[in-house]
Write an enzyme that holds these catalytic residues in place. Structure first.
Site, PDB file in Angstrom:
ATOM      1  CE  LYS A   9      28.551  43.516  48.057  1.00  0.00           C
ATOM      2  NZ  LYS A   9      28.506  42.061  48.392  1.00  0.00           N
ATOM      3  CG  HIS A 115      25.221  45.878  50.788  1.00  0.00           C
ATOM      4  ND1 HIS A 115      25.369  44.890  51.739  1.00  0.00           N
ATOM      5  CD2 HIS A 115      24.531  46.881  51.396  1.00  0.00           C
ATOM      6  CE1 HIS A 115      24.804  45.288  52.874  1.00  0.00           C
ATOM      7  NE2 HIS A 115      24.287  46.504  52.698  1.00  0.00           N
ATOM      8  CD  GLU A 126      23.631  47.532  55.869  1.00  0.00           C
ATOM      9  OE1 GLU A 126      23.691  46.309  56.065  1.00  0.00           O
ATOM     10  OE2 GLU A 126      23.001  48.020  54.902  1.00  0.00           O
TER      11      GLU A 126
HETATM   12  P1  IDP Z   1      24.104  39.446  51.256  1.00  0.00           P
HETATM   13  O1  IDP Z   1      25.027  40.439  50.593  1.00  0.00           O
HETATM   14  O2  IDP Z   1      23.306  38.666  50.238  1.00  0.00           O
HETATM   15  O3  IDP Z   1      23.228  40.080  52.320  1.00  0.00           O
HETATM   16  P2  IDP Z   1      25.655  38.296  53.446  1.00  0.00           P
HETATM   17  O4  IDP Z   1      25.479  36.917  53.956  1.00  0.00           O
HETATM   18  O5  IDP Z   1      25.147  39.430  54.297  1.00  0.00           O
HETATM   19  O6  IDP Z   1      25.007  38.351  51.980  1.00  0.00           O
HETATM   20  O7  IDP Z   1      27.209  38.503  53.173  1.00  0.00           O
HETATM   21  C1  IDP Z   1      27.737  39.781  52.900  1.00  0.00           C
HETATM   22  C2  IDP Z   1      28.701  39.644  51.745  1.00  0.00           C
HETATM   23  O8  IDP Z   1      29.794  38.816  52.137  1.00  0.00           O
HETATM   24  C3  IDP Z   1      28.123  38.942  50.506  1.00  0.00           C
HETATM   25  O9  IDP Z   1      27.371  39.804  49.675  1.00  0.00           O
HETATM   26  C4  IDP Z   1      29.389  38.452  49.828  1.00  0.00           C
HETATM   27  O10 IDP Z   1      30.064  39.497  49.138  1.00  0.00           O
HETATM   28  C5  IDP Z   1      30.219  38.009  51.038  1.00  0.00           C
HETATM   29  N1  IDP Z   1      30.009  36.611  51.385  1.00  0.00           N
HETATM   30  C6  IDP Z   1      28.921  36.051  51.969  1.00  0.00           C
HETATM   31  N2  IDP Z   1      29.075  34.728  52.153  1.00  0.00           N
HETATM   32  C7  IDP Z   1      30.315  34.431  51.691  1.00  0.00           C
HETATM   33  C8  IDP Z   1      31.071  33.214  51.606  1.00  0.00           C
HETATM   34  O11 IDP Z   1      30.628  32.139  52.002  1.00  0.00           O
HETATM   35  N3  IDP Z   1      32.306  33.327  51.043  1.00  0.00           N
HETATM   36  C9  IDP Z   1      32.838  34.496  50.606  1.00  0.00           C
HETATM   37  N4  IDP Z   1      32.166  35.653  50.665  1.00  0.00           N
HETATM   38  C10 IDP Z   1      30.922  35.630  51.205  1.00  0.00           C
HETATM   39 MG    MG Z   2      23.778  40.988  54.131  1.00  0.00          MG
END
Ligand code: IDP
Ligand code: MG
Length: 147
Positions: A9, A115, A126
């Site tokens: 990222k 990611h 994706e």
């Molecule tokens: P992941 O990347 O671990 O799969 P996801 O829940 O899919 O997590 O969320 C995608 C991305 O969104 C995260 O990697 C992070 O950058 C952002 N994100 C997730 N939860 C939050 C939050 O509560 N606040 C701000 N950004 C968040």
């Molecule tokens: Mg995710």
């Protein structure tokens, strides 16, 4: 064998962690079969993160992921999706275990460096956002039979 989409990222590129993240993937024995640096436009970012639309952090997430260059990769290997998720660590860097990418280099819940697709369905959705099928290179690595 399966494939996963990995994104280094914008914060990881800016903080010069791209090489270390690539190294962790390589040294685990996973194979990079496609890779490029791009800067996402908002439309592409919205496609990538469509499952998060409507969440409180969605707009901020789109701002973040479009804020600078990223490195996108398709990574292949035994159980690659789960293995990469384990290498990444928990979403919130402050909670991620030391030894994981996020656990070692991040304290952010948004700016969390990396990611990785969370399922085969997610990968299938994706992957076409960032790559054409023709960009995947099929090759044997010399150490493959030892991994
Ligand atoms: P992941 O990347 O671990 O799969 P996801 O829940 O899919 O997590 O969320 C995608 C991305 O969104 C995260 O990697 C992070 O950058 C952002 N994100 C997730 N939860 C939050 C939050 O509560 N606040 C701000 N950004 C968040
Ligand atoms: Mg995710």
């Amino acid at each position: 064998m399966n494939r996963t989409l990995v994104i280094i990222k914008p914060d990881a590129v800016q903080r010069a962690f791209a090489g270390r993240i690539i190294t962790r993937i390589e040294e685990k024995g996973l194979k990079i079969v496609a890779m490029k640096m791009v800067q996402l436009d908002r439309k592409t970012a919205e496609r990538l993160y469509e499952v998060h639309k409507g969440k409180s952090f969605y707009e901020s997430l789109i701002d973040y992921i479009t804020s600078g260059p990223i490195v996108a990769m398709v990574v292949e290997g035994r159980d690659a999706i789960n293995v990469v998720r384990k290498l990444m660590g928990k979403t919130n860097g402050a909670e991620a275990e030391p030894g994981t990418i996020r656990g070692d280099f991040s304290t952010g819940v948004e700016k969390n460096l990396v990611h990785g697709s969370d399922s085969e369905e997610s990968f299938n959705r994706e992957f076409p956002v960032l790559f054409n099928k023709e960009e995947i290179i099929s090759y044997r690595r010399i150490d493959e039979e030892w991994i």
